[in-house]
Motif scaffolding. Structure first.
Motif, PDB file in Angstrom:
ATOM      1  N   MET A  36      32.965  35.164 -18.243  1.00  0.00           N
ATOM      2  CA  MET A  36      32.219  36.746 -18.966  1.00  0.00           C
ATOM      3  C   MET A  36      30.887  37.004 -18.596  1.00  0.00           C
ATOM      4  SD  MET A  36      34.142  39.083 -20.022  1.00  0.00           S
ATOM      5  CE  MET A  36      33.512  40.126 -21.634  1.00  0.00           C
ATOM      6  N   SER A  37      30.538  37.855 -17.874  1.00  0.00           N
ATOM      7  CA  SER A  37      28.495  38.048 -18.000  1.00  0.00           C
ATOM      8  C   SER A  37      28.626  38.982 -18.803  1.00  0.00           C
ATOM      9  CB  SER A  37      29.032  39.251 -16.683  1.00  0.00           C
ATOM     10  OG  SER A  37      28.868  39.851 -16.741  1.00  0.00           O
ATOM     11  N   SER A  38      26.652  38.216 -19.288  1.00  0.00           N
ATOM     12  CA  SER A  38      25.404  39.214 -20.136  1.00  0.00           C
ATOM     13  C   SER A  38      25.943  40.276 -20.082  1.00  0.00           C
ATOM     14  CB  SER A  38      25.062  38.293 -20.517  1.00  0.00           C
ATOM     15  OG  SER A  38      23.833  38.387 -19.363  1.00  0.00           O
ATOM     16  N   ASN A  39      25.769  41.445 -21.074  1.00  0.00           N
ATOM     17  CA  ASN A  39      25.136  42.794 -20.517  1.00  0.00           C
ATOM     18  C   ASN A  39      23.804  42.906 -19.889  1.00  0.00           C
ATOM     19  OD1 ASN A  39      27.263  44.021 -22.085  1.00  0.00           O
ATOM     20  ND2 ASN A  39      25.868  43.879 -24.061  1.00  0.00           N
ATOM     21  N   GLN A  54      22.795  40.716 -17.253  1.00  0.00           N
ATOM     22  CA  GLN A  54      23.867  40.321 -16.056  1.00  0.00           C
ATOM     23  C   GLN A  54      24.242  41.436 -15.003  1.00  0.00           C
ATOM     24  OE1 GLN A  54      25.090  36.099 -17.112  1.00  0.00           O
ATOM     25  NE2 GLN A  54      25.491  35.977 -14.917  1.00  0.00           N
ATOM     26  N   GLN A  55      24.871  42.401 -15.826  1.00  0.00           N
ATOM     27  CA  GLN A  55      25.277  43.410 -15.709  1.00  0.00           C
ATOM     28  C   GLN A  55      24.327  44.387 -15.410  1.00  0.00           C
ATOM     29  OE1 GLN A  55      28.896  44.852 -17.964  1.00  0.00           O
ATOM     30  NE2 GLN A  55      29.287  42.514 -18.793  1.00  0.00           N
ATOM     31  N   GLU A  56      23.244  44.592 -16.208  1.00  0.00           N
ATOM     32  CA  GLU A  56      22.450  45.597 -15.834  1.00  0.00           C
ATOM     33  C   GLU A  56      21.531  45.517 -14.622  1.00  0.00           C
ATOM     34  OE1 GLU A  56      18.400  45.738 -18.115  1.00  0.00           O
ATOM     35  OE2 GLU A  56      19.831  45.597 -18.943  1.00  0.00           O
ATOM     36  N   ILE A  57      20.984  43.979 -14.769  1.00  0.00           N
ATOM     37  CA  ILE A  57      20.746  44.054 -13.414  1.00  0.00           C
ATOM     38  C   ILE A  57      21.319  43.909 -12.398  1.00  0.00           C
ATOM     39  CG2 ILE A  57      19.285  41.380 -12.514  1.00  0.00           C
ATOM     40  CD1 ILE A  57      18.512  41.250 -15.568  1.00  0.00           C
ATOM     41  N   ALA A  58      22.865  43.642 -12.000  1.00  0.00           N
ATOM     42  CA  ALA A  58      23.367  43.490 -10.670  1.00  0.00           C
ATOM     43  C   ALA A  58      23.688  45.242 -10.320  1.00  0.00           C
ATOM     44  CB  ALA A  58      24.601  43.181 -11.445  1.00  0.00           C
ATOM     45  N   LYS A  59      23.756  45.663 -11.283  1.00  0.00           N
ATOM     46  CA  LYS A  59      23.604  47.489 -11.068  1.00  0.00           C
ATOM     47  C   LYS A  59      22.627  48.070 -11.312  1.00  0.00           C
ATOM     48  CE  LYS A  59      25.254  51.370 -13.070  1.00  0.00           C
ATOM     49  NZ  LYS A  59      25.671  52.317 -14.729  1.00  0.00           N
ATOM     50  N   ALA A  60      21.832  47.481 -11.174  1.00  0.00           N
ATOM     51  CA  ALA A  60      20.410  48.393 -11.243  1.00  0.00           C
ATOM     52  C   ALA A  60      19.616  47.729  -9.397  1.00  0.00           C
ATOM     53  CB  ALA A  60      18.662  47.803 -11.761  1.00  0.00           C
ATOM     54  N   LEU A  61      20.293  46.662  -8.611  1.00  0.00           N
ATOM     55  CA  LEU A  61      20.573  46.144  -7.191  1.00  0.00           C
ATOM     56  C   LEU A  61      21.250  46.408  -6.715  1.00  0.00           C
ATOM     57  CD1 LEU A  61      18.259  42.439  -8.004  1.00  0.00           C
ATOM     58  CD2 LEU A  61      17.080  45.110  -7.861  1.00  0.00           C
ATOM     59  N   ASP A  62      22.167  47.130  -7.450  1.00  0.00           N
ATOM     60  CA  ASP A  62      23.729  48.102  -6.011  1.00  0.00           C
ATOM     61  C   ASP A  62      24.029  46.202  -5.449  1.00  0.00           C
ATOM     62  OD1 ASP A  62      24.993  49.526  -5.316  1.00  0.00           O
ATOM     63  OD2 ASP A  62      23.563  50.241  -3.413  1.00  0.00           O
ATOM     64  N   VAL A  63      23.775  44.878  -6.094  1.00  0.00           N
ATOM     65  CA  VAL A  63      24.330  43.781  -6.192  1.00  0.00           C
ATOM     66  C   VAL A  63      25.944  44.067  -5.504  1.00  0.00           C
ATOM     67  CG1 VAL A  63      25.149  41.798  -6.442  1.00  0.00           C
ATOM     68  CG2 VAL A  63      23.757  43.028  -7.037  1.00  0.00           C
ATOM     69  N   VAL A  64      26.415  44.059  -4.258  1.00  0.00           N
ATOM     70  CA  VAL A  64      28.022  43.650  -3.072  1.00  0.00           C
ATOM     71  C   VAL A  64      28.918  42.779  -4.289  1.00  0.00           C
ATOM     72  CG1 VAL A  64      29.162  43.079  -1.644  1.00  0.00           C
ATOM     73  CG2 VAL A  64      26.712  44.462  -1.489  1.00  0.00           C
ATOM     74  N   PRO A  65      30.205  43.139  -4.313  1.00  0.00           N
ATOM     75  CA  PRO A  65      30.187  41.634  -5.056  1.00  0.00           C
ATOM     76  C   PRO A  65      30.946  41.207  -3.896  1.00  0.00           C
ATOM     77  CG  PRO A  65      31.530  44.497  -5.055  1.00  0.00           C
ATOM     78  CD  PRO A  65      30.260  43.878  -5.062  1.00  0.00           C
ATOM     79  N   PRO A  66      31.340  39.771  -4.698  1.00  0.00           N
ATOM     80  CA  PRO A  66      31.786  38.649  -3.997  1.00  0.00           C
ATOM     81  C   PRO A  66      33.336  39.090  -2.492  1.00  0.00           C
ATOM     82  CG  PRO A  66      31.831  38.033  -5.764  1.00  0.00           C
ATOM     83  CD  PRO A  66      31.508  38.969  -5.666  1.00  0.00           C
ATOM     84  N   GLN A 107      28.924  35.374 -13.037  1.00  0.00           N
ATOM     85  CA  GLN A 107      29.269  34.070 -13.741  1.00  0.00           C
ATOM     86  C   GLN A 107      28.546  32.986 -14.124  1.00  0.00           C
ATOM     87  OE1 GLN A 107      29.542  32.128  -9.531  1.00  0.00           O
ATOM     88  NE2 GLN A 107      30.722  34.216  -9.034  1.00  0.00           N
ATOM     89  N   GLN A 108      28.611  32.767 -15.288  1.00  0.00           N
ATOM     90  CA  GLN A 108      27.888  31.870 -15.888  1.00  0.00           C
ATOM     91  C   GLN A 108      26.931  30.966 -14.820  1.00  0.00           C
ATOM     92  OE1 GLN A 108      30.822  29.640 -18.744  1.00  0.00           O
ATOM     93  NE2 GLN A 108      29.192  28.825 -19.874  1.00  0.00           N
ATOM     94  N   VAL A 109      25.645  31.020 -15.761  1.00  0.00           N
ATOM     95  CA  VAL A 109      24.959  29.946 -14.809  1.00  0.00           C
ATOM     96  C   VAL A 109      24.163  29.507 -16.375  1.00  0.00           C
ATOM     97  CG1 VAL A 109      23.865  31.644 -13.259  1.00  0.00           C
ATOM     98  CG2 VAL A 109      22.826  31.276 -15.100  1.00  0.00           C
ATOM     99  N   SER A 110      23.999  28.426 -16.556  1.00  0.00           N
ATOM    100  CA  SER A 110      23.118  27.477 -17.465  1.00  0.00           C
ATOM    101  C   SER A 110      21.586  28.412 -17.808  1.00  0.00           C
ATOM    102  CB  SER A 110      22.404  26.188 -16.539  1.00  0.00           C
ATOM    103  OG  SER A 110      20.840  26.756 -15.814  1.00  0.00           O
ATOM    104  N   GLN A 111      21.307  27.920 -19.164  1.00  0.00           N
ATOM    105  CA  GLN A 111      20.238  29.123 -20.105  1.00  0.00           C
ATOM    106  C   GLN A 111      19.366  28.822 -19.372  1.00  0.00           C
ATOM    107  OE1 GLN A 111      21.407  30.782 -22.448  1.00  0.00           O
ATOM    108  NE2 GLN A 111      19.558  31.387 -22.576  1.00  0.00           N
ATOM    109  N   HIS A 112      18.965  27.742 -18.803  1.00  0.00           N
ATOM    110  CA  HIS A 112      17.659  27.206 -18.227  1.00  0.00           C
ATOM    111  C   HIS A 112      17.136  28.298 -17.012  1.00  0.00           C
ATOM    112  CE1 HIS A 112      13.711  26.358 -15.930  1.00  0.00           C
ATOM    113  NE2 HIS A 112      15.394  25.984 -14.681  1.00  0.00           N
ATOM    114  N   ALA A 113      18.795  28.506 -15.971  1.00  0.00           N
ATOM    115  CA  ALA A 113      18.802  29.341 -15.295  1.00  0.00           C
ATOM    116  C   ALA A 113      19.089  30.454 -15.430  1.00  0.00           C
ATOM    117  CB  ALA A 113      20.004  29.031 -13.763  1.00  0.00           C
TER     118      ALA A 113
END
Length: 276
Positions: free
Chosen positions: A1-4, A6-18, A249-255
């Motif tokens: 589950m991605s955080s809000n 992550q979704q916000e940033i991915a949308k802003a950068l128009d990230v292409v799905p895998p 995707q889930q990443v470490s808290q540090h990342a």
């Protein structure tokens, strides 16, 4: 589950799905070439210019550019469409052999070399504010001068040929603000935009790039005290973690903390100049 976030940033950068499969990768390659060709058509220009470092990003963008102008020549019968690949070393690049491997793979219509050392040193000598800086800080500032001089050279070549300058920015660099403002961040078109690092590598491999280029350790190579300093060392996180973050995707808290903090701190790089 991605955080809000992550979704916000991915949308802003128009990230292409895998890429779901090979067909999705091929479709993305065709979309990117169509984009490049459309940029030329709508601009009324016929020449593309790109600096080639030897890394996977410029290698991939360069080959896409060459394929695009070849298709335009075939489709229009106009031999005026062409791509100029430019080497922009500062004196002798420590990984020049990798750059030559990239150039041999790209097979550009025209190759040019502009050594930026004299321009960088000449400018640095005239900027007295550099004199009082500690060695490491002066080296960093001079590195940004290198990036900006390289873009000046590319735009000069483009201007001389009535062409457009290609940039190599993609989502994994954009999220980290990992480019020099008005340096390698300046261009007319950015055909890798929205892709994460592994997608760029996948496209390079599909296009037939040598594995040495596909897996070359990414480096901006701007600091003379640390030639070839890996991007990931500068980031404080790996591209694997950055890609995972951008794909929800889930990443470490540090990342997570490093990526979000860096994204927020570098927002000024991704927007037009501030105005009243």
């Amino acid at each position: 589950m991605s955080s809000n976030r992550q979704q916000e940033i991915a949308k802003a950068l128009d990230v292409v799905p895998p890429f779901a499969d090979e067909a999705a990768l091929v479709a993305e390659v065709e979309r990117r070439k169509a984009f490049i060709k459309n940029c030329l058509r709508t601009s009324g220009l016929k020449v593309l210019v790109l600096g080639i470092s030897g890394g996977v990003d410029s290698t991939t963008a360069g080959r896409l550019a060459q394929l695009s102008v070849e298709e335009l020549r075939s489709e229009t019968g106009d031999a005026g469409y062409r791509f100029i690949a430019v080497r922009l070393p500062y004196n002798v690049q420590h990984d020049e052999q990798d750059a030559q491997v990239a150039m041999n793979f790209i097979r550009a219509d025209e190759e040019e070399t502009v050594n930026i050392a004299d321009s960088v040193l000449g400018l640095a000598e005239q900027v007295s504010h550099l004199n009082h800086l500690a060695d490491a800080r002066r080296d960093f500032v001079t590195g940004n001068i290198k990036a900006r001089i390289r873009m000046v050279a590319q735009f000069a070549i483009a201007n001389a040929n009535n062409g457009l300058v290609i940039g190599t920015d993609h989502a994994a660099e954009a999220v980290m603000g990992f480019f020099t403002k008005f340096g390698d961040g300046a261009c007319d078109l950015a055909p890798l935009s929205g892709l994460v690092k592994n997608q760029v590598r996948s496209i390079a491999r599909y296009l037939g790039a040598p594995e040495s280029a596909v897996h070359k350790v990414p480096t901006a190579d701007l600091e003379e005290l640390r030639p070839g300093k890996p991007d990931e060392e500068a980031h404080g996180v790996s591209y694997v973690e950055i890609d995972a973050f951008l794909h929800g995707q889930q990443v470490s808290q540090h990342a997570y903390d490093v990526i979000v903090r860096t994204y927020d701190n570098t927002q000024h790089k991704r927007i037009l100049p501030l105005v009243p």
